[in-house]
Design a protein around this motif. Structure first.
Motif, mmCIF file in Angstrom:
data_model
loop_
_atom_site.group_PDB
_atom_site.id
_atom_site.type_symbol
_atom_site.label_atom_id
_atom_site.label_comp_id
_atom_site.label_asym_id
_atom_site.label_seq_id
_atom_site.Cartn_x
_atom_site.Cartn_y
_atom_site.Cartn_z
ATOM 1 N N GLU A 133 0.912 -1.208 -0.226
ATOM 2 C CA GLU A 133 -0.026 0.110 0.148
ATOM 3 C C GLU A 133 0.808 1.219 -0.006
ATOM 4 N N LEU A 134 1.966 1.230 0.682
ATOM 5 C CA LEU A 134 2.687 2.366 0.963
ATOM 6 C C LEU A 134 4.191 2.108 0.441
ATOM 7 N N GLY A 135 4.830 3.132 -0.059
ATOM 8 C CA GLY A 135 5.987 3.120 -0.447
ATOM 9 C C GLY A 135 6.714 4.610 -0.138
ATOM 10 N N ILE A 136 7.790 4.545 0.504
ATOM 11 C CA ILE A 136 8.586 5.925 0.717
ATOM 12 C C ILE A 136 10.178 5.683 0.266
ATOM 13 N N ARG A 137 10.521 6.801 -0.564
ATOM 14 C CA ARG A 137 11.905 6.488 -0.985
ATOM 15 C C ARG A 137 12.413 8.052 -0.357
ATOM 16 N N GLY A 138 13.924 8.199 -0.105
ATOM 17 C CA GLY A 138 14.459 9.317 -0.111
ATOM 18 C C GLY A 138 15.966 9.132 -0.363
ATOM 19 N N SER A 139 16.413 10.348 -0.670
ATOM 20 C CA SER A 139 17.819 10.316 -0.882
ATOM 21 C C SER A 139 18.628 11.973 -0.688
ATOM 22 N N LEU A 140 19.776 11.821 -0.283
ATOM 23 C CA LEU A 140 20.467 12.827 -0.002
ATOM 24 C C LEU A 140 21.792 12.763 -0.621
ATOM 25 N N ARG A 141 22.053 13.856 -1.733
ATOM 26 C CA ARG A 141 23.344 13.890 -2.369
ATOM 27 C C ARG A 141 24.195 15.001 -2.329
ATOM 28 N N ARG A 142 25.396 14.902 -2.522
ATOM 29 C CA ARG A 142 26.223 15.869 -2.471
ATOM 30 C C ARG A 142 27.258 15.777 -3.179
ATOM 31 N N GLU A 143 27.559 16.673 -4.259
ATOM 32 C CA GLU A 143 28.662 16.607 -5.130
ATOM 33 C C GLU A 143 29.310 17.942 -5.150
ATOM 34 N N GLN A 144 30.908 17.831 -5.458
ATOM 35 C CA GLN A 144 31.681 18.973 -5.349
ATOM 36 C C GLN A 144 32.619 18.666 -6.158
ATOM 37 N N GLY A 145 33.523 19.762 -6.536
ATOM 38 C CA GLY A 145 34.669 19.754 -7.512
ATOM 39 C C GLY A 145 35.405 21.224 -7.741
ATOM 40 N N ARG A 146 36.477 20.949 -7.851
ATOM 41 C CA ARG A 146 37.202 22.368 -8.213
ATOM 42 C C ARG A 146 37.023 22.633 -9.709
ATOM 43 N N GLY A 147 36.805 21.753 -10.538
ATOM 44 C CA GLY A 147 36.576 22.157 -11.841
ATOM 45 C C GLY A 147 37.962 22.678 -12.646
ATOM 46 N N ASP A 148 38.896 22.197 -11.835
ATOM 47 C CA ASP A 148 40.228 22.844 -12.352
ATOM 48 C C ASP A 148 40.852 21.786 -13.601
ATOM 49 N N TYR A 149 40.081 21.583 -14.426
ATOM 50 C CA TYR A 149 40.339 20.425 -15.520
ATOM 51 C C TYR A 149 41.393 21.294 -16.671
ATOM 52 N N GLU A 150 42.054 20.353 -17.107
ATOM 53 C CA GLU A 150 43.070 20.715 -18.222
ATOM 54 C C GLU A 150 42.261 20.722 -19.355
ATOM 55 N N PHE A 151 42.701 21.795 -20.293
ATOM 56 C CA PHE A 151 42.103 21.987 -21.672
ATOM 57 C C PHE A 151 43.286 22.518 -22.651
ATOM 58 N N ARG A 152 42.897 22.298 -23.856
ATOM 59 C CA ARG A 152 43.828 22.960 -24.959
ATOM 60 C C ARG A 152 43.401 24.278 -25.316
ATOM 61 N N PHE A 153 44.311 25.224 -25.242
ATOM 62 C CA PHE A 153 43.970 26.552 -25.695
ATOM 63 C C PHE A 153 44.557 26.856 -27.238
ATOM 64 N N ASN A 154 43.986 27.093 -28.267
ATOM 65 C CA ASN A 154 44.477 27.421 -29.490
ATOM 66 C C ASN A 154 44.000 28.895 -29.803
ATOM 67 N N ASP A 155 45.256 29.534 -30.126
ATOM 68 C CA ASP A 155 44.976 31.081 -30.599
ATOM 69 C C ASP A 155 44.845 31.033 -32.052
ATOM 70 N N GLY A 156 44.812 30.199 -32.841
ATOM 71 C CA GLY A 156 44.636 30.172 -34.053
ATOM 72 C C GLY A 156 46.107 29.781 -34.682
ATOM 73 N N ARG A 157 46.878 29.790 -33.909
ATOM 74 C CA ARG A 157 48.445 29.492 -34.419
ATOM 75 C C ARG A 157 49.152 28.365 -33.446
ATOM 76 N N THR A 158 48.986 28.636 -32.229
ATOM 77 C CA THR A 158 49.888 27.658 -31.479
ATOM 78 C C THR A 158 48.619 27.154 -30.531
ATOM 79 N N GLU A 159 49.069 25.888 -29.997
ATOM 80 C CA GLU A 159 48.307 25.220 -28.822
ATOM 81 C C GLU A 159 48.936 25.275 -27.492
ATOM 82 N N THR A 160 48.388 25.330 -26.547
ATOM 83 C CA THR A 160 49.016 25.209 -25.103
ATOM 84 C C THR A 160 47.937 24.418 -24.184
ATOM 85 N N THR A 161 48.553 23.839 -23.225
ATOM 86 C CA THR A 161 47.526 23.200 -22.358
ATOM 87 C C THR A 161 47.322 23.987 -21.198
ATOM 88 N N LEU A 162 46.269 24.372 -20.850
ATOM 89 C CA LEU A 162 45.990 25.376 -19.700
ATOM 90 C C LEU A 162 45.146 24.472 -18.852
#
Lengths: 350, 659
Positions: B201-230
């Protein structure tokens, strides 16, 4: 065995999950200009946030137009929102607002000879040279002038001014900085070039923007007027406030009407002010409007010193190439050509 | 080959299970359903979104994709968008990694032309028309139904490109609890607690979640001439979310459900990268409080009554300490309140005639630092029926018509009538081949931003209107397992599109000036073999979206493609489940996208590969599992939106233990 078979089938599935058949477009290469001694740089802001600022060059010897000059010569993008270009000696200094930098080009070749970073979080706008080694740059959101060591190509300090500085010009050993307040400002900060500090604050009109020095040495501050977005009838009209640099007091107020942000002044002292729906002619020798130069709405104006020709920029709907119209001082249309996205400033190479 | 249509005798059973937007899994677990039906469900999920009532996906009038709970759990990533991004006709715009702003659109339309429903209730913001998928976790989702094509005749405004209905999970039987923790690249981590208790007859569900990150990921930046990893800066995030759902079967004919979702997201929003030193300091802070509920009563004589409602409070701040205005840092505030109530009557008068009629009332209010305080009242009525005809032929053998109509009235803008006719024809029984088609009108009402923005809002705006057509074939055959193939052609002609244009040369204001046409095709093949151990999915979408109007004579943007819409996307997923092991490999290829309205600049094509491996193991009384996943395996440097670099390779490991 079964697991191995499954992995083999998975790998096969990915192998047949191919790249698409739609190929990237081939970019048309812009022609590299062969600059002559005289020409006009058109600084195209580009669309905010899309990194498509560009430089166009109108060669006054061949009367040819070259678009995307910076990229064509240097193979890299100029950046996001080019705000203006200041010519000093044989170099041009392009302020790229949302890239927080100033790109330096050699005017003879358009080669990129250096970059001045204005720092993370900065918002560089207009640039004025104190001398060959020292320049000042407005920083819109820092409420400051950035002090630039030009040979070292770095920012060495900042001078606090009023809220949201928009324009800067130098006269009489002082820098005049219009504090727009992002629409709500009413002052000009007067900065001593000796002490590099504000020595006086002059009250002008609503929303001061462009600052220019007339041939006779007066400081012209274009006050755009305030906006009331809920009731446009409460907008205040544009005015030009005239400051005497010897006393730093406002000596005249020229009624413009509508909203104006820019003025271009020729060596004969005739100025051109694009307002909401017309371009007014202003005689800076007598500080008065002498008539309507052109009907229409324009975004920026520049005056070529040699010919006195007036360059007016029309960005159209801001998402397509803008158009430059060149008029003789008598109002006759000399030529018209398309440039980059949102042409917003001119720099004249003489 | 088994027949695809659900026997009419089972329709009341189905209605019980699909009411209140419950899950196909729930229907499967309903007990007592014949094996034949269960088998049909594996290929032909019951979808509620295509008709508002429930229909086997093969007999729906629209192209439908169902992303199951199993598929969501198998996919890499913790956001809902990760699970949806490979589906046909769907385009994801991500403004960075982590929990950055993400929007989704269907069939070449803009994100504000795609309606997001949560448990059948409208979720798109009345303020800006968007749904930010960056803060929507997949944790409590049972399944997602994606219905492509104009659906305003059922759902009203914004359902131009299609509808995405996210259906949350109900409690299972028994008492269960679990805890999980995740560690990943770029200093990301998450932890989650779940509890549920369910009986007859009855169903109850609950959840609690926490997620975090610094978001300091690497990416490649290209200015149209050279590519660097930032390294990206300023993109840190912290997301706290909770969800509670209760289901109460009051009697065999009366059921109710209530759920509450809470989310608090604090995210860096550093803006574009145009230079190696670019590092904005903007921050987004969102709070979501979302209450939903419903009552479902099976009255006599094939009549059911259903009332669903929701109360939604959304608070959004944007701060940028780097921007000083009038002496203060930039601070934008939007507080949205909306209440929606939808009573409906579902009827099933005979095997050949069924349908529903309902009304909807919504009250929306907005307080903002940048928009004039606004209140909108929406009153709507809708009617949708299903007419099934068995033909006296072998080919074709059946025709089902789905006429629908809806009227939406607003207190502050013009209303609209949205009719639509859907069609499903059974062409062959074995192998199964069915034709689907629909033609109808859709619309998008101006949002509160458009009407009441202090600096230029235009209260005289009209709704955007669109005509949608699609037609497709769906086949199911036995080929060393089961194979489903579906291919659809579509076209959407929209007009009176709202575009912000310069007004008086000084500020911008929206106007109804633009027309856009989207034409294209979607194709998908899903093969399941080795007794369900292996599932392979391949799909492709070809879309050609052009602006067909000129804003003024000589407008060079006329006839050009819309920005950020890829002409082609291809996706392949291989998923193997063998005992305690699950292995998933995914490949996506996205063609170039223009970044200027005049189509002179573009972002190049890119491909992404990702993998996930999960191993379940019993440890004493616990059911434990470990899942490892890798995103962007080959370190592809790419941007979905110009100047917003996306992360290179990312790795995550998740441990979960439950009772």
């Amino acid at each position: 065995m079964k697991l191995r078979a499954i992995i083999c089938v998975c790998a096969s599935a990915l192998a047949v999950s191919p790249a698409g058949c739609v190929k990237d477009p081939v970019s048309a290469l812009e022609e590299v200009p062969i600059p002559s001694a005289h020409g006009v740089y058109i600084i195209n802001q580009g669309i905010f946030g899309r990194g498509n600022a560009s430089l166009s060059y109108y060669d006054l010897a061949s009367f040819r137009v070259y678009n995307d000059v910076f990229t064509a010569v240097n193979g890299k993008n100029l950046g996001d929102v080019a705000q203006g270009m200041t010519i000093r000696g044989s170099s041009g200094f392009v302020v790229v607002n949302n890239s927080q930098k100033i790109e330096i080009i050699d005017l003879a070749t358009n080669l990129n000879t250096g970059t001045i970073s204005t720092g993370s979080g900065s918002s560089p706008g207009q640039m004025a040279f104190v001398n060959d080694t020292l320049a000042l740059v407005t920083d819109l959101y820092a409420n400051a002038l950035l002090v630039v060591d030009v040979p070292a190509r770095r920012v060495t300090g900042s001078i606090p001014v009023g809220a949201n500085p928009a324009g800067v010009a130098i006269a009489g050993g002082k820098a005049y900085v219009s504090n727009s307040g992002f629409g709500s400002g009413r002052t000009v900060s007067v900065v001593s070039l000796l002490s590099l500090s504000v020595i006086r604050t002059v009250t002008v009109g609503d929303n001061p923007g462009g600052v220019e020095i007339t041939p006779s040495g007066a400081v012209y501050v274009v006050c755009t007027g305030s906006y009331d977005f809920t009731d446009p009838t409460k907008d205040t009209p544009a005015r030009i406030m005239v400051i005497d640099p010897s006393s730093d007091v406002v000596t005249d107020s020229i009624f413009i009407g509508g909203h104006a942000t820019d003025i271009g002044i020729g060596i004969d002292g005739i100025g051109y002010v694009p307002s909401t729906s017309e371009v007014l002619r202003v005689d800076t020798r007598v500080h008065s409007v002498t008539g309507v130069f052109k009907e229409g709405s324009y975004f920026a104006v520049g005056v070529e010193a040699g010919s006195g020709d007036v360059y007016l920029a029309n960005p159209k709907n801001f998402i397509q190439p803008g158009t430059i119209s060149v008029f003789a001082p008598n109002g006759q249309l000399r030529t018209q050509f398309d440039v980059g996205l949102i042409p917003g400033a001119f720099a004249f190479k003489r | 080959m088994k027949p695809l249509r659900i026997p009419s005798s089972l329709i009341p059973v189905l209605l019980i299970h699909i009411s209140l937007a419950s899950a196909p899994e729930s229907a499967r677990a309903g007990g007592g359903t014949p094996d034949t039906l269960a088998r049909n469900y594996t290929l032909n999920e019951i979808v509620v979104t295509a008709t508002r009532r429930g229909v086997v996906s093969a007999t729906a009038p629209s192209a439908v994709t169902v992303v199951s709970r199993e598929a969501i759990e198998a996919m890499p990533g913790t956001l809902l968008s990760s699970a949806l991004s490979g589906t046909p006709g769907l385009s994801l715009r991500a403004y960075g990694g982590g929990t950055s702003l993400q929007t989704i659109s269907l069939r070449g339309m803009s994100p504000e032309h795609t309606l997001l429903l949560i448990d059948g209730q409208r979720y798109n913001s009345f303020q800006n028309g968007l749904a930010d998928f960056g803060i929507l976790s997949s944790s409590d989702v049972d399944h997602v139904e994606i219905v492509r094509g104009g659906s305003s005749a059922l759902y009203g405004s914004d359902a131009v490109g299609g509808v995405i209905n996210v259906i949350t999970r109900a409690a299972g039987e028994g008492v269960h609890g679990s805890a999980s923790t995740m560690l990943g690249s770029n200093h990301s981590s998450a932890s989650e607690l779940r509890m549920e208790a369910g009986g007859e007859e009855l169903g109850i569900r609950g959840s609690l979640r926490r997620e975090q990150g610094r978001g300091d990921y690497e990416f490649r930046f290209n200015d149209g001439r050279t590519e660097t990893t930032l390294t990206r800066g300023g993109e840190d995030y912290a997301l706290l979310s909770g969800d509670v759902r209760a289901d109460w079967r009051v009697s065999p004919t009366l059921r109710s459900t209530a759920s509450f979702t809470y989310a608090d997201a604090d995210r860096g929003s550093p803006g574009v990268v145009t230079d190696p030193s670019s590092n904005g300091r903007g921050r987004l802070w969102d709070r979501l409080e979302y209450l939903r509920g419903g009552i479902d009563w099976d009255a006599a004589g094939g009549l059911s009554l259903r009332v669903n409602g929701s109360a939604h409070y959304g608070l959004e701040h944007y701060d940028d300490p780097g921007q000083l205005l009038n002496g203060s840092t930039l601070h934008s505030l939007y507080a949205n309140h909306d209440v929606i109530l939808t009573p409906e009557a579902l009827f099933n008068f005979s095997p050949g005639l069924s349908g529903l009629a309902g009304v909807e009332y919504a009250r929306v209010s907005l307080q903002s630092s940048e928009i004039v305080d606004a209140v909108r009242i929406q009153r709507s009525a809708f009617l949708s029926t299903e007419h099934s005809f068995v033909l006296p032929f072998q080919v074709p053998f059946e025709i089902i018509l789905y006429p629908s109509i809806r009227y939406d009235a607003y207190s502050d803008v013009t209303g609209d009538v949205s009719p639509r006719l859907g069609l499903n024809i059974g062409l062959f029984r074995d192998p199964v081949l069915r034709l689907k088609a629909s033609y109808g009108k859709s619309f998008r009402a101006p949002v509160l931003n458009d009407l009441y923005w202090i600096e230029g809002g235009n209260p005289a705006l009209r709704p955007e209107r669109a005509l949608s057509f699609d037609a497709g074939l769906r086949s199911e055959i036995e080929l060393w397992g089961s194979l489903r193939i579906e291919a659809t052609y579509f076209s959407i002609d929209s007009r009176d599109r709202i575009v912000w244009v310069p007004a008086s040369g000084t500020f911008w204001s929206p106007k109804n000036i633009s027309s856009v046409t989207s034409r294209g095709a979607e194709a998908e093949a899903v093969w399941t073999g080795f007794d369900g151990v292996l599932r392979l999915t391949l799909n492709g979408t070809w879309t050609y979206v052009t602006k067909t109007s000129a804003d003024f004579p000589g407008d060079p943007t006329e006839g050009k493609r819309l920005i950020y819409e890829p002409a082609q996307t291809l996706n392949g997923v291989a998923e193997a489940r063998w005992g305690s092991v699950m292995l998933l490999l995914r490949h996506s290829w996205i063609s170039y996208r223009y970044t200027t309205e005049i189509n002179d600049r573009f972002l190049p094509a890119y491909s992404l590969e990702s993998a996930a491996l999960r191993y379940k193991l019993p440890v004493g009384p616990f059911n434990a599992s470990v899942k490892a996943e890798v995103n962007n395996i080959f370190n592809t440097s790419y941007q979905v939106v110009a100047l917003y670099p996306m992360p290179l390779r990312e790795v995550r490991v998740t441990l979960e233990a439950g009772l």
